[in-house]
Scaffold this motif. Structure first.
Motif, PDB file in Angstrom:
ATOM      1  N   GLU A  55      -3.438 -57.709 -47.258  1.00 27.63           N
ATOM      2  CA  GLU A  55      -2.695 -58.828 -47.815  1.00 27.63           C
ATOM      3  C   GLU A  55      -3.694 -59.872 -48.299  1.00 27.63           C
ATOM      4  OE1 GLU A  55       0.242 -62.274 -46.157  1.00 27.63           O
ATOM      5  OE2 GLU A  55       0.571 -60.236 -45.415  1.00 27.63           O
ATOM      6  N   TYR A  56      -3.476 -60.394 -49.499  1.00 23.60           N
ATOM      7  CA  TYR A  56      -4.379 -61.377 -50.086  1.00 23.60           C
ATOM      8  C   TYR A  56      -3.662 -62.701 -50.268  1.00 23.60           C
ATOM      9  CZ  TYR A  56      -7.362 -57.415 -51.004  1.00 23.60           C
ATOM     10  OH  TYR A  56      -8.150 -56.306 -50.844  1.00 23.60           O
ATOM     11  N   GLU A  57      -4.413 -63.772 -50.146  1.00 18.22           N
ATOM     12  CA  GLU A  57      -3.898 -65.110 -50.403  1.00 18.22           C
ATOM     13  C   GLU A  57      -4.697 -65.681 -51.563  1.00 18.22           C
ATOM     14  OE1 GLU A  57      -3.861 -69.370 -48.171  1.00 18.22           O
ATOM     15  OE2 GLU A  57      -3.139 -67.627 -47.041  1.00 18.22           O
ATOM     16  N   ILE A  58      -3.985 -66.175 -52.549  1.00 14.47           N
ATOM     17  CA  ILE A  58      -4.620 -66.768 -53.723  1.00 14.47           C
ATOM     18  C   ILE A  58      -4.421 -68.263 -53.637  1.00 14.47           C
ATOM     19  CG2 ILE A  58      -4.605 -66.900 -56.238  1.00 14.47           C
ATOM     20  CD1 ILE A  58      -3.337 -64.029 -56.118  1.00 14.47           C
ATOM     21  N   SER A  70      -5.736 -71.880 -41.802  1.00 15.88           N
ATOM     22  CA  SER A  70      -6.886 -72.655 -42.214  1.00 15.88           C
ATOM     23  C   SER A  70      -7.780 -71.836 -43.144  1.00 15.88           C
ATOM     24  CB  SER A  70      -7.697 -73.075 -40.980  1.00 15.88           C
ATOM     25  OG  SER A  70      -8.929 -73.616 -41.376  1.00 15.88           O
ATOM     26  N   VAL A  71      -8.271 -72.463 -44.197  1.00 15.69           N
ATOM     27  CA  VAL A  71      -9.184 -71.784 -45.118  1.00 15.69           C
ATOM     28  C   VAL A  71     -10.444 -71.343 -44.391  1.00 15.69           C
ATOM     29  CG1 VAL A  71     -10.604 -72.056 -47.196  1.00 15.69           C
ATOM     30  CG2 VAL A  71      -8.300 -72.983 -47.146  1.00 15.69           C
ATOM     31  N   ALA A  72     -10.853 -72.083 -43.391  1.00 11.65           N
ATOM     32  CA  ALA A  72     -12.064 -71.736 -42.644  1.00 11.65           C
ATOM     33  C   ALA A  72     -11.922 -70.396 -41.928  1.00 11.65           C
ATOM     34  CB  ALA A  72     -12.407 -72.828 -41.642  1.00 11.65           C
ATOM     35  N   THR A  73     -10.696 -69.959 -41.672  1.00  9.98           N
ATOM     36  CA  THR A  73     -10.508 -68.685 -40.976  1.00  9.98           C
ATOM     37  C   THR A  73     -10.174 -67.547 -41.942  1.00  9.98           C
ATOM     38  OG1 THR A  73      -8.179 -69.104 -40.566  1.00  9.98           O
ATOM     39  CG2 THR A  73      -9.735 -69.820 -38.863  1.00  9.98           C
ATOM     40  N   LEU A  74     -10.267 -67.818 -43.227  1.00  6.05           N
ATOM     41  CA  LEU A  74     -10.019 -66.772 -44.215  1.00  6.05           C
ATOM     42  C   LEU A  74     -11.345 -66.227 -44.729  1.00  6.05           C
ATOM     43  CD1 LEU A  74      -7.209 -68.493 -46.329  1.00  6.05           C
ATOM     44  CD2 LEU A  74      -6.931 -66.832 -44.505  1.00  6.05           C
ATOM     45  N   VAL A 108      -9.602 -66.123 -53.800  1.00  6.60           N
ATOM     46  CA  VAL A 108      -8.795 -65.031 -53.255  1.00  6.60           C
ATOM     47  C   VAL A 108      -9.337 -64.755 -51.861  1.00  6.60           C
ATOM     48  CG1 VAL A 108      -8.076 -62.634 -53.524  1.00  6.60           C
ATOM     49  CG2 VAL A 108      -8.412 -64.062 -55.553  1.00  6.60           C
ATOM     50  N   TYR A 109      -8.447 -64.755 -50.887  1.00  5.60           N
ATOM     51  CA  TYR A 109      -8.845 -64.654 -49.487  1.00  5.60           C
ATOM     52  C   TYR A 109      -8.063 -63.566 -48.773  1.00  5.60           C
ATOM     53  CZ  TYR A 109     -10.531 -69.378 -50.502  1.00  5.60           C
ATOM     54  OH  TYR A 109     -11.151 -70.464 -51.061  1.00  5.60           O
TER      55      TYR A 109
END
Length: 170
Positions: free
Chosen positions: A59-62, A27-31, A18-19
């Motif tokens: 806001e969340y990103e799963i 990019s995942v690196a920026t989450l 969860v990001y």
């Protein structure tokens, strides 16, 4: 409220993350990682759950991903805990010197109910047995623990303990 996410039903090792977003890229690196769980035992749903407390306005990103070279089905379940209700009927007034009494309560979720006294000078509770100790007000708390699916719950019932009436004819 706590949000629970699991990947029960995936038939191979998966990772849940969860990001929150930082910047405009994907990019995942920026989450920023809020929480992560890599289930090492796919068949055991309790090991592939994670929980987090969302912040209003965020806001969340799963993200769900598989590991290794296995293929199979992904499953992602978002479970929001529900309120559970305790049915604990009002207790009638009692006369000191009677008892002990058996307490009874149930939940709509099937979780066990435990009892405690909030007034230890007037009544005591052991298991589901209540004993009167003195005249006054007795308050009994029925409690059900929470779990990944349900919030904990408490219901308090109070009643009066009166002294017995003694008739004297002389």
């Amino acid at each position: 409220d706590v949000v629970t996410i699991d990947n029960c039903g995936s038939n191979f090792n998966t990772t849940i993350g969860v990001y929150t977003r930082q910047g405009a890229t994907n990019s995942v690196a920026t989450l920023d990682l809020v929480t992560k769980n890599d289930n090492v035992t796919p068949a055991t749903c309790t090991t592939n759950r994670l929980q987090f407390t969302p912040v209003d306005g965020t806001e969340y990103e799963i993200r769900l991903s598989g590991t290794g070279t296995l293929t199979g089905n992904y499953a992602l379940n978002i479970v929001q805990r529900q309120t559970q209700a305790i049915t604990f009927l009002p207790l009638p007034d009692k006369v000191f010197g009677t008892g002990p009494f058996t307490l009874s309560a149930s939940t709509n979720t099937g979780t066990p109910v435990t009892f405690a006294t909030a007034t230890p000078l007037t009544c005591s509770v052991t298991g589901s047995t209540m004993t009167l100790l003195a005249a006054g007000t007795c308050a009994i708390v029925a409690s059900a623990v929470g779990n990944v699916d349900y919030f904990p719950a408490d219901v308090t019932r109070s009643f009066n303990i009166t002294l017995p009436v003694i008739n004297y004819t002389g």
